[in-house]
Design an enzyme around this catalytic site. Structure first.
Site, mmCIF file in Angstrom:
data_model
loop_
_atom_site.group_PDB
_atom_site.id
_atom_site.type_symbol
_atom_site.label_atom_id
_atom_site.label_comp_id
_atom_site.label_asym_id
_atom_site.label_seq_id
_atom_site.Cartn_x
_atom_site.Cartn_y
_atom_site.Cartn_z
ATOM 1 N N CYS A 8 -8.196 -1.832 8.063
ATOM 2 C CA CYS A 8 -6.846 -1.708 7.409
ATOM 3 C C CYS A 8 -6.448 -0.529 7.315
ATOM 4 O O CYS A 8 -5.339 -0.124 7.731
ATOM 5 C CB CYS A 8 -6.730 -2.766 6.150
ATOM 6 S SG CYS A 8 -7.127 -4.242 6.718
ATOM 7 N N ARG A 44 -18.264 -0.348 4.994
ATOM 8 C CA ARG A 44 -19.161 -1.180 4.462
ATOM 9 C C ARG A 44 -19.759 -2.176 5.074
ATOM 10 O O ARG A 44 -20.946 -2.264 4.912
ATOM 11 C CB ARG A 44 -18.258 -1.792 3.077
ATOM 12 C CG ARG A 44 -19.237 -2.330 2.049
ATOM 13 C CD ARG A 44 -18.616 -2.925 0.880
ATOM 14 N NE ARG A 44 -17.261 -3.929 1.375
ATOM 15 C CZ ARG A 44 -17.651 -5.205 1.560
ATOM 16 N NH1 ARG A 44 -18.614 -5.606 1.586
ATOM 17 N NH2 ARG A 44 -16.356 -5.914 2.145
ATOM 18 N N HIS A 60 -1.441 -5.602 2.102
ATOM 19 C CA HIS A 60 -2.587 -6.486 1.802
ATOM 20 C C HIS A 60 -2.282 -7.791 1.077
ATOM 21 O O HIS A 60 -1.680 -7.965 0.248
ATOM 22 C CB HIS A 60 -3.689 -5.795 0.796
ATOM 23 C CG HIS A 60 -4.850 -5.079 1.926
ATOM 24 N ND1 HIS A 60 -4.999 -3.661 1.653
ATOM 25 C CD2 HIS A 60 -5.757 -5.312 3.105
ATOM 26 C CE1 HIS A 60 -6.081 -3.371 2.603
ATOM 27 N NE2 HIS A 60 -6.406 -4.312 3.261
ATOM 28 N N GLU A 88 1.010 -1.210 0.103
ATOM 29 C CA GLU A 88 -0.008 -0.109 -0.110
ATOM 30 C C GLU A 88 0.795 1.377 -0.098
ATOM 31 O O GLU A 88 1.786 1.297 0.805
ATOM 32 C CB GLU A 88 -1.034 0.123 1.095
ATOM 33 C CG GLU A 88 -1.957 -1.185 1.306
ATOM 34 C CD GLU A 88 -2.944 -1.209 0.173
ATOM 35 O OE1 GLU A 88 -3.175 0.005 -0.700
ATOM 36 O OE2 GLU A 88 -3.562 -2.182 -0.083
HETATM 37 N N1 PCA Z 1 -8.780 -6.667 6.032
HETATM 38 C C1 PCA Z 1 -9.904 -5.613 6.451
HETATM 39 C C2 PCA Z 1 -9.654 -5.274 7.878
HETATM 40 C C3 PCA Z 1 -8.986 -6.469 8.518
HETATM 41 C C4 PCA Z 1 -8.527 -7.414 7.493
HETATM 42 O O1 PCA Z 1 -7.658 -8.301 7.389
HETATM 43 C C5 PCA Z 1 -9.583 -4.152 5.737
HETATM 44 O O2 PCA Z 1 -9.072 -4.704 4.351
HETATM 45 O O3 PCA Z 1 -9.834 -3.276 5.951
#
Ligand code: PCA
Length: 223
Positions: free
Chosen positions: A147, A94, A173, A84
């Protein structure tokens, strides 16, 4: 006297929504205790809860004083390890978090800057993951759920707390695991072993690439 090795803090989240595992925690836990480039990895789990996740991260930074902080999360549907680039100052959920909260258009940090860039060489890390043979991409949005909330909170701590001045950090991610991709209705997936290999390569690159300039690699998108 030998000094203890510097630490890399790697966090993962607990399961959220309708999933019953979160690969981000499985991967963080698997990396715990490993040594990379004279640094020791310490893993911790964060709750998928607005507010509480950021508070726990702040306490972990105080406790471990890591040289590098990598927060991991699941992004179902993505096919590659996503580094990111940017965290934005907005919570817009959401779905409810694990405590039932569903903030809409509220700031992560009241009166904080609109956004922060990751404080780590994302391009060098991207190159290193790909060189290990693992699909990786640069992402320009971490979403607006927990996140992004944790990513923004991390970058705000690193930017504003004097005791974290030299600390670097960012957010990555991960795709679904193959065994859970179908349940998510998301055909894209990656084996846990490959995620771990990719992360080890990324951590090594971040620790070894300490220059002011990141690698000049084109990784943008047109939309
Ligand atoms: N993914 C979510 C929150 C926790 C996770 O593992 C996100 O992308 O916000």
């Amino acid at each position: 006297m030998l000094r203890p090795p510097s630490k890399v803090l790697v966090t993962g989240f607990d399961p959220f929504g309708d999933a019953d595992v979160n690969p981000s925690w499985l991967v963080a836990r698997a990396l715990h205790g490993r040594q990379i480039a004279r640094h020791r990895i310490v893993a911790a789990q964060l709750p998928t809860v607005f507010g509480q996740s950021a508070q726990q991260l702040s306490a972990l930074l105080k406790l471990h004083r890591p040289a590098l902080v990598l927060c991991l999360g699941l992004a179902a549907g993505r096919a590659a390890i996503s580094l990111e680039r940017v965290a934005i100052n907005v919570d817009d959920a959401r779905i409810p978090d694990n405590r039932g909260a569903q903030p809409i258009d509220s700031p992560v940090v009241q009166a904080g800057p609109s956004a922060y860039f990751a404080r780590m060489p994302v391009k060098a890390m991207l190159q290193a993951i790909r060189a290990a043979g693992i699909p990786a991409e640069l992402s320009n949005t971490a979403g607006t759920f927990v996140c992004n909330h944790v990513f923004y909170a991390l970058m705000h701590l690193l930017a504003t707390r004097r005791d974290h001045k030299g600390t670097r950090g960012g957010f990555i991610h991960l795709p679904c695991l193959p065994e859970h991709a179908l349940a998510h209705g998301a055909p894209a997936s990656m084996a846990q072993h490959d995620m771990e290999r990719g992360l080890r390569a990324a951590i090594r690159a971040a620790l070894e690439h300490t220059g002011a300039q990141d690698v000049g690699l084109a990784a943008g998108t047109t939309h």
